[in-house]
Write an enzyme that holds these catalytic residues in place. Structure first.
Site, PDB file in Angstrom:
ATOM      1  N   ASP A 269      21.400 -30.236  -5.335  1.00  0.00           N
ATOM      2  CA  ASP A 269      20.634 -29.739  -6.491  1.00  0.00           C
ATOM      3  C   ASP A 269      20.839 -28.878  -7.398  1.00  0.00           C
ATOM      4  O   ASP A 269      22.122 -28.315  -7.333  1.00  0.00           O
ATOM      5  CB  ASP A 269      19.358 -29.516  -5.549  1.00  0.00           C
ATOM      6  CG  ASP A 269      18.179 -29.625  -6.800  1.00  0.00           C
ATOM      7  OD1 ASP A 269      18.164 -30.782  -7.409  1.00  0.00           O
ATOM      8  OD2 ASP A 269      16.913 -28.906  -6.131  1.00  0.00           O
TER       9      ASP A 269
ATOM     10  N   ASP B  79      16.888 -27.293  -1.647  1.00  0.00           N
ATOM     11  CA  ASP B  79      16.438 -25.838  -0.973  1.00  0.00           C
ATOM     12  C   ASP B  79      14.970 -26.073   0.436  1.00  0.00           C
ATOM     13  O   ASP B  79      14.819 -25.597   0.630  1.00  0.00           O
ATOM     14  CB  ASP B  79      14.803 -25.587  -2.104  1.00  0.00           C
ATOM     15  CG  ASP B  79      13.923 -26.921  -2.434  1.00  0.00           C
ATOM     16  OD1 ASP B  79      14.007 -27.236  -1.620  1.00  0.00           O
ATOM     17  OD2 ASP B  79      13.348 -26.620  -3.862  1.00  0.00           O
TER      18      ASP B  79
ATOM     19  N   ASP C 244      13.819 -31.855  -0.947  1.00  0.00           N
ATOM     20  CA  ASP C 244      14.568 -32.084  -0.590  1.00  0.00           C
ATOM     21  C   ASP C 244      14.715 -32.482   0.591  1.00  0.00           C
ATOM     22  O   ASP C 244      15.643 -33.062   0.346  1.00  0.00           O
ATOM     23  CB  ASP C 244      16.143 -31.657  -1.577  1.00  0.00           C
ATOM     24  CG  ASP C 244      16.200 -31.151  -2.715  1.00  0.00           C
ATOM     25  OD1 ASP C 244      16.063 -32.011  -3.373  1.00  0.00           O
ATOM     26  OD2 ASP C 244      15.856 -30.185  -2.933  1.00  0.00           O
TER      27      ASP C 244
END
Length: 781
Positions: free
Chosen positions: A477, A669, A673
């Site tokens: 991410d 995180d 996700d």
């Protein structure tokens, strides 16, 4: 602590089961077909053999272990050591075996280890007992060897008859075999009764064969045929071989237990991080020093320079630098000021701090790390299946090889044929002990888990280590992983007639319940300007897209351009053409857009370059706009970028990469996700070790930094290399040792292996595996 955010510690499935009253293994009553009803109580068994033994004489086993009381409950067997009656013990090779108190594993015979690791290494009763037995065995074996080898090898001659010399050897060997070696013989007998053949089966059969033959030759020499006699008509005896095997096996067990104790050093060092006391601020401003166990949530505690932080908390006053290296692996102290979080066990460098206790006792990050590592050490890596398959057939095969060895030597060997046949069969039994094979994987896993904890890398189980070592594609991410995750408002665009204060007040009021970093930045900017936040109702988050809420009677939407357009909001091209990330609408009308500055982490460029150099393809997947994602990717040297991706889109991306044959790790995180973390081969939760992150993925990085991913992958690769080294030496040792012991070199070189030398080699093989695993403690990451 909120029950929804408590970490779910992964225990072996059998933990929820009941105990087999015969072998004391834990079994799942829902899965096992082996059960027996006796006096109104149903008992469950791990296999048909245990069921048959119990049904033949139930009372014999129920005297040793209390009845479960009901089919759905169980009581643990009486502990073997009163001092450790409260502690559960398990086998490092068979974690499904759990017993109260120390003892030996019913499957492999190895000494059990406590499930819970104490800060101070407890006295190991098994080790103390084996030390005593070893010294007695050694004291008897040294003169025994002098008596047995002196006349033939060194020309020593005692003024006694050969018969008296044989009786003297028997007197010295008997306490070694029957007292010092008694635990070894007990385990061998238990393995035969349970039909769970193991290393002690081979040791026991070898020792008994050598000792029983020698004792019979001493007491009843007339019953033996000429084929067993030496050229002078006497009978050979092997008391020194039986005693030497016992002595060397005991030495090996002592050294192995000492080495195995070192595998828990990392956990013990973590447990010692928490200080025993804390300095609490009383309401009148005075200080009192209290035991750590008396600290309560909400207490204000003073942390002086050089002190360890006693609990997890938030700084309410003071500034300092805190050394968090023992948890994150990062050596640079972290600046702390009011509002920053601190964690138990970290060291305050120079400034005085006052913190508010938020998590105490077993709820602290340090306690969670210790629990996670201790449980992960008991897990089994997939690579161990190979060793398990070999071990399952190994002992029966070795017994067969020993029998064949005996027959061949008795048939074509030199005179006395039967004597040579016995010696070589015993050597085969002793040298082939599969202990090194069984230890190869669990020892490396246990050491690696502890080493990872010191580097801020937490593996949930051994399978995560094996998978991470194979990863060739890493999906990351952007926000919080590649960037700092602490964005600040950079620019805004407003519709005509909408003031900046009005838009900020509305968007901050709607976003206040959100935990997203961009929402926090908007709220912080509104508070910085002194804007009063309005009441928010009906807040609803759409992960990866935006939020909706009712503020002051207006239906407010905040999120991506696609999210607003999906709800029928028309966005002007001028608003979409910039680098805005968040858009605001009220009652279906666009009001404003906001752009952010979120700096790239200083370590990200170097970490990505290192990962790519090691053959890992880095893929960025973010819900942010394409222009912003492309700019960050260009700065970091990432060529494969997926922008404006929803949480479901990340899952689809992971599945697509897996379909291409990639071994995929997903780093995020651990909250938004979560679906893609679960979809990847290895999910890596980035962050500060929060409860949610620990629950989410097989790998947790205490500090959310790409360098920690590098450390985790390097540790995984070094661990797997270590396991393969152990398995190789264990396999090659037995592959070469058994034929040599059987006598394949004798026809050409005239070489035969003494059982005593075989015992020394067997002990050395186990020690070499444990020693090689311990090298991981010093490995550089």
């Amino acid at each position: 602590m909120d029950k929804h955010h408590q970490p779910k510690m992964m225990l072996p499935t059998a933990q929820a089961g009941v105990r087999d009253p015969v072998c004391e293994m834990t079994v799942d009553p829902e899965k096992t077909p082996h059960r027996f009803a006796y006096k109104g109580v149903t008992y469950f068994f791990c296999c048909e053999h245990c069921l048959a033994r119990f049904s033949a004489n139930p009372d014999a086993y129920l005297q040793a272990a209390p009845a479960p009381g009901a089919a759905h409950t169980h009581a643990a067997p009486a502990p073997q050591a009163p001092a450790a009656a409260h502690a559960m013990y398990t086998c490092p090779m068979h974690p499904e075996v759990r017993k109260p108190g120390p003892g030996s594993c019913p499957l492999c015979g190895m000494a059990l280890e406590p499930l819970e690791v104490a800060a101070e290494e407890p006295e190991n009763p098994e080790l103390a007992d084996f030390k005593r037995r070893f010294w007695v065995a050694l004291a008897c074996s040294l003169p025994l060897f002098a008596l047995a080898m002196g006349p033939s090898h060194w020309g020593w001659h005692l003024p006694v008859s050969p018969e008296a010399l044989t009786w003297l050897q028997a007197l010295l060997a008997t306490p070694v075999v029957l007292w010092a070696g008694w635990p070894l013989l007990q385990r061998a007998w238990q393995s035969i009764l349970l039909r769970a053949l193991n290393m002690f089966t081979l040791i026991g059969v070898g020792v008994v064969a050598a000792y029983a033959f020698s004792l019979a030759a001493t007491v009843f020499p007339g019953v033996f045929p000429a084929s067993l006699r030496l050229p002078d008509g006497s009978l050979p005896v092997y008391f020194e071989a039986a005693a030497g095997i016992v002595t060397l096996v005991l030495l090996g067990q002592v050294l192995e237990l000492l080495a195995r104790g070192r595998t828990s050093q990392a956990i013990r060092s973590l447990l010692k991080l928490a200080p025993p006391t804390a300095r609490r601020l009383k309401e009148d401003g005075s200080l009192e020093e209290i035991p750590l166990g008396e600290v309560k949530v909400g207490d204000h505690l003073q942390v002086r320079p050089g002190d360890r932080v006693p609990v997890d908390g938030v700084v309410i006053s003071g500034q300092s630098q805190v050394d968090e290296s023992m948890m994150t692996g990062e050596s640079v102290p972290v600046p702390k000021k009011a509002g920053d979080r601190v964690f138990a066990g970290t060291v305050n460098s120079h400034g005085a701090l006052v913190i508010r206790a938020e998590k105490v006792g077993s709820d602290t990050l340090l306690a969670h790390i210790v629990q996670l590592v201790a449980e992960a050490q008991r897990s089994r890596a997939p690579v161990q299946r190979l060793a398990d398959k070999v071990a399952a057939v190994f002992v029966p095969v070795v017994l067969a090889v020993a029998a064949v060895t005996f027959v061949i030597w008795a048939w074509v060997g030199p005179e006395p044929r039967l004597a040579h046949a016995l010696v070589n069969a015993v050597a085969v039994l002793i040298i082939a002990c599969p202990c090194a094979l069984g230890l190869a994987t669990p020892m490396s896993v246990m050491v690696a888990m502890g080493r990872g904890a010191r580097a801020g890398v937490l593996f949930r189980n051994a399978e995560a280590i094996e998978l991470l070592a194979k990863v060739d594609t890493l999906v990351v991410d952007k926000t919080g992983t590649l960037t700092e995750g602490k964005p600040s408002l950079k620019a805004s665009h407003f519709s005509p007639g909408v003031s900046e204060e009005q838009a900020l007040q509305l968007v901050a009021s709607a976003e206040k319940p959100s935990e997203h970093p961009l929402a926090s930045a908007l709220v912080a900017e509104a508070q910085k300007r002194g804007l009063e936040l309005l009441p928010c109702e009906g807040f609803q988050a759409h992960p990866g897209q935006g939020i909706e809420a009712t503020v002051h009677g207006q239906k407010v939407l905040v999120g991506s351009a696609a999210f607003l357009e999906k709800h029928g909001v028309l966005l002007p091209e001028a608003a979409k053409s910039g680098d805005a990330s968040v858009f605001l609408a009220a009652n279906g009308v666009f009001l404003a857009s906001f752009s952010y500055a979120d700096p790239i982490k200083p370590t990200a460029v170097k970490a990505i370059a290192e990962l790519q150099r090691e053959g890992v393809t880095v893929v960025m997947a973010t819900g942010d706009r394409r222009e912003i994602a492309q700019r960050v990717a260009w700065e970091l040297g990432i060529s494969r970028v997926y922008a404006e991706v929803s949480p479901q889109g990340k899952v689809e991306l992971v599945e697509k990469l897996k379909a291409e044959g990639k071994i995929v790790a997903m780093a995020g995180d651990g909250i938004n996700d979560a679906p893609s973390l679960a979809a990847a081969h290895v999910g890596i939760a980035m962050g500060t070790g929060t409860d949610v992150a620990m629950e989410t993925a097989p790998v947790t990085l205490v500090k959310g930094d790409l360098t920690a991913i590098l450390r985790a992958r390097r540790l995984a690769k070094k661990t797997m290399a270590n396991i393969k080294q152990n398995l190789f030496w264990a396999f090659i040792y037995n592959t070469l040792g058994v034929p040599i012991a059987a006598g394949v070199l004798y026809p050409v070189f005239g070489l035969a292996l003494s059982p005593v030398i075989a015992a020394a080699a067997m002990s050395f093989s186990s020690l070499s595996v444990v020693g090689n695993a311990l090298r991981l403690q010093r490995t550089a990451l």
